[in-house]
Design a protein around this motif. Structure first.
Motif, PDB file in Angstrom:
ATOM      1  N   ALA A  38      41.488  52.120  31.611  1.00 22.03           N
ATOM      2  CA  ALA A  38      41.465  53.609  32.039  1.00 22.03           C
ATOM      3  C   ALA A  38      41.566  53.829  33.458  1.00 22.03           C
ATOM      4  O   ALA A  38      42.226  54.418  33.942  1.00 22.03           O
ATOM      5  CB  ALA A  38      40.125  54.369  31.632  1.00 22.03           C
ATOM      6  N   LEU A  39      41.152  52.819  34.252  1.00 27.68           N
ATOM      7  CA  LEU A  39      41.273  53.013  35.595  1.00 27.68           C
ATOM      8  C   LEU A  39      42.421  51.996  36.565  1.00 27.68           C
ATOM      9  O   LEU A  39      42.577  52.123  37.564  1.00 27.68           O
ATOM     10  CB  LEU A  39      40.166  52.416  36.339  1.00 27.68           C
ATOM     11  N   GLY A  40      43.015  51.190  35.472  1.00 20.32           N
ATOM     12  CA  GLY A  40      44.266  50.370  35.786  1.00 20.32           C
ATOM     13  C   GLY A  40      43.842  49.153  36.547  1.00 20.32           C
ATOM     14  O   GLY A  40      44.875  48.916  37.609  1.00 20.32           O
ATOM     15  N   MET A  41      42.779  48.862  36.794  1.00 21.08           N
ATOM     16  CA  MET A  41      42.382  47.753  37.797  1.00 21.08           C
ATOM     17  C   MET A  41      43.121  46.372  37.017  1.00 21.08           C
ATOM     18  O   MET A  41      42.987  46.294  35.730  1.00 21.08           O
ATOM     19  CB  MET A  41      40.797  47.376  37.941  1.00 21.08           C
ATOM     20  N   SER A  42      43.364  45.563  38.168  1.00 16.93           N
ATOM     21  CA  SER A  42      43.647  44.218  37.609  1.00 16.93           C
ATOM     22  C   SER A  42      42.748  43.464  37.078  1.00 16.93           C
ATOM     23  O   SER A  42      41.559  43.677  37.460  1.00 16.93           O
ATOM     24  CB  SER A  42      44.722  43.397  38.905  1.00 16.93           C
ATOM     25  N   TYR A  43      43.185  42.506  36.344  1.00 15.85           N
ATOM     26  CA  TYR A  43      41.812  41.515  35.752  1.00 15.85           C
ATOM     27  C   TYR A  43      41.032  40.828  36.847  1.00 15.85           C
ATOM     28  O   TYR A  43      39.874  40.800  36.857  1.00 15.85           O
ATOM     29  CB  TYR A  43      42.476  40.443  34.699  1.00 15.85           C
ATOM     30  N   PRO A  44      41.864  40.295  37.938  1.00 17.99           N
ATOM     31  CA  PRO A  44      41.222  39.672  39.174  1.00 17.99           C
ATOM     32  C   PRO A  44      40.185  40.718  39.755  1.00 17.99           C
ATOM     33  O   PRO A  44      38.669  40.387  40.050  1.00 17.99           O
ATOM     34  CB  PRO A  44      41.953  39.349  40.078  1.00 17.99           C
ATOM     35  N   GLU A  45      40.419  42.012  39.806  1.00 19.50           N
ATOM     36  CA  GLU A  45      39.471  43.042  40.376  1.00 19.50           C
ATOM     37  C   GLU A  45      38.581  43.380  39.106  1.00 19.50           C
ATOM     38  O   GLU A  45      37.230  43.544  39.621  1.00 19.50           O
ATOM     39  CB  GLU A  45      40.381  44.667  40.463  1.00 19.50           C
ATOM     40  N   VAL A  46      38.856  43.464  38.054  1.00 20.13           N
ATOM     41  CA  VAL A  46      37.728  43.579  37.115  1.00 20.13           C
ATOM     42  C   VAL A  46      36.811  42.519  37.269  1.00 20.13           C
ATOM     43  O   VAL A  46      35.396  42.830  37.237  1.00 20.13           O
ATOM     44  CB  VAL A  46      38.422  43.873  35.575  1.00 20.13           C
ATOM     45  N   GLY A  47      37.098  41.500  37.420  1.00 21.32           N
ATOM     46  CA  GLY A  47      36.139  40.223  37.484  1.00 21.32           C
ATOM     47  C   GLY A  47      35.456  40.190  38.498  1.00 21.32           C
ATOM     48  O   GLY A  47      34.070  39.913  38.646  1.00 21.32           O
ATOM     49  N   LEU A  48      35.976  40.746  39.789  1.00 20.33           N
ATOM     50  CA  LEU A  48      35.036  40.904  40.875  1.00 20.33           C
ATOM     51  C   LEU A  48      34.013  42.164  40.781  1.00 20.33           C
ATOM     52  O   LEU A  48      32.855  41.809  40.948  1.00 20.33           O
ATOM     53  CB  LEU A  48      35.871  41.130  42.167  1.00 20.33           C
ATOM     54  N   VAL A  49      34.423  43.257  40.165  1.00 16.96           N
ATOM     55  CA  VAL A  49      33.417  44.169  39.929  1.00 16.96           C
ATOM     56  C   VAL A  49      32.216  43.739  39.044  1.00 16.96           C
ATOM     57  O   VAL A  49      31.092  44.111  38.949  1.00 16.96           O
ATOM     58  CB  VAL A  49      34.075  45.289  39.436  1.00 16.96           C
ATOM     59  N   LEU A  50      32.528  42.968  37.999  1.00 14.97           N
ATOM     60  CA  LEU A  50      31.626  42.379  37.033  1.00 14.97           C
ATOM     61  C   LEU A  50      30.639  41.261  37.300  1.00 14.97           C
ATOM     62  O   LEU A  50      30.215  40.492  36.494  1.00 14.97           O
ATOM     63  CB  LEU A  50      32.093  42.438  35.664  1.00 14.97           C
ATOM     64  N   GLY A  51      30.573  40.938  38.793  1.00 12.20           N
ATOM     65  CA  GLY A  51      29.879  39.866  39.113  1.00 12.20           C
ATOM     66  C   GLY A  51      30.527  38.732  39.401  1.00 12.20           C
ATOM     67  O   GLY A  51      29.941  37.691  39.167  1.00 12.20           O
ATOM     68  N   ARG A  52      31.744  38.684  40.087  1.00 13.68           N
ATOM     69  CA  ARG A  52      32.429  37.573  40.648  1.00 13.68           C
ATOM     70  C   ARG A  52      32.778  36.840  39.322  1.00 13.68           C
ATOM     71  O   ARG A  52      32.752  35.509  39.632  1.00 13.68           O
ATOM     72  CB  ARG A  52      31.693  36.957  41.558  1.00 13.68           C
ATOM     73  N   ARG A  53      33.237  37.350  38.439  1.00 12.99           N
ATOM     74  CA  ARG A  53      33.643  36.659  37.264  1.00 12.99           C
ATOM     75  C   ARG A  53      35.218  36.458  37.436  1.00 12.99           C
ATOM     76  O   ARG A  53      35.913  37.319  38.102  1.00 12.99           O
ATOM     77  CB  ARG A  53      33.490  37.357  35.986  1.00 12.99           C
ATOM     78  N   GLY A  54      35.852  35.386  36.825  1.00 12.58           N
ATOM     79  CA  GLY A  54      37.303  35.192  37.017  1.00 12.58           C
ATOM     80  C   GLY A  54      38.079  36.208  36.409  1.00 12.58           C
ATOM     81  O   GLY A  54      37.592  36.805  35.295  1.00 12.58           O
ATOM     82  N   HIS A  55      39.578  36.202  36.346  1.00  7.75           N
ATOM     83  CA  HIS A  55      40.564  37.141  35.775  1.00  7.75           C
ATOM     84  C   HIS A  55      40.486  36.851  34.524  1.00  7.75           C
ATOM     85  O   HIS A  55      40.770  37.620  33.486  1.00  7.75           O
ATOM     86  CB  HIS A  55      41.714  37.186  36.596  1.00  7.75           C
TER      87      HIS A  55
END
Length: 92
Positions: A38-55
């Motif tokens: 929905a927001l178009g974030m990249s997988y690395p960005e999503v990982g960071l938002v979710l507690g420093r998880r990898g892409h």
């Protein structure tokens, strides 16, 4: 994240934690899906938002959540709640 927590019934902060409870796992998967789709974030960005998880963790979470039969309705509910929260904050 408050909207995700409300939809899946997770405690505040639980989806970003390392906990493996069903609510925490579902919350992370739902959040990853909404952030990416929905927001178009990249997988690395999503990982960071979710507690420093990898892409790859973010990619796997999105894939697992998308396979759920109720994925689109849950994602729509999160977006609806998030929009309502933003409009209430803007009106205050």
């Amino acid at each position: 994240m408050a909207a995700v927590e409300r939809v899946v019934g997770a405690a505040p902060g639980e989806p970003r934690s390392a906990r493996q409870s069903p609510a925490a796992v579902l919350g992370r998967e739902l959040a990853a899906y909404v952030l990416h789709e929905a927001l178009g974030m990249s997988y690395p960005e999503v990982g960071l938002v979710l507690g420093r998880r990898g892409h790859t963790t973010a990619l796997r979470a999105c894939t697992r959540f998308a396979a759920r039969a109720d994925a689109s309705s849950m994602a729509a509910e999160v977006l609806k709640l998030a929009r309502e929260g933003v409009s209430k904050e803007g009106a205050a």
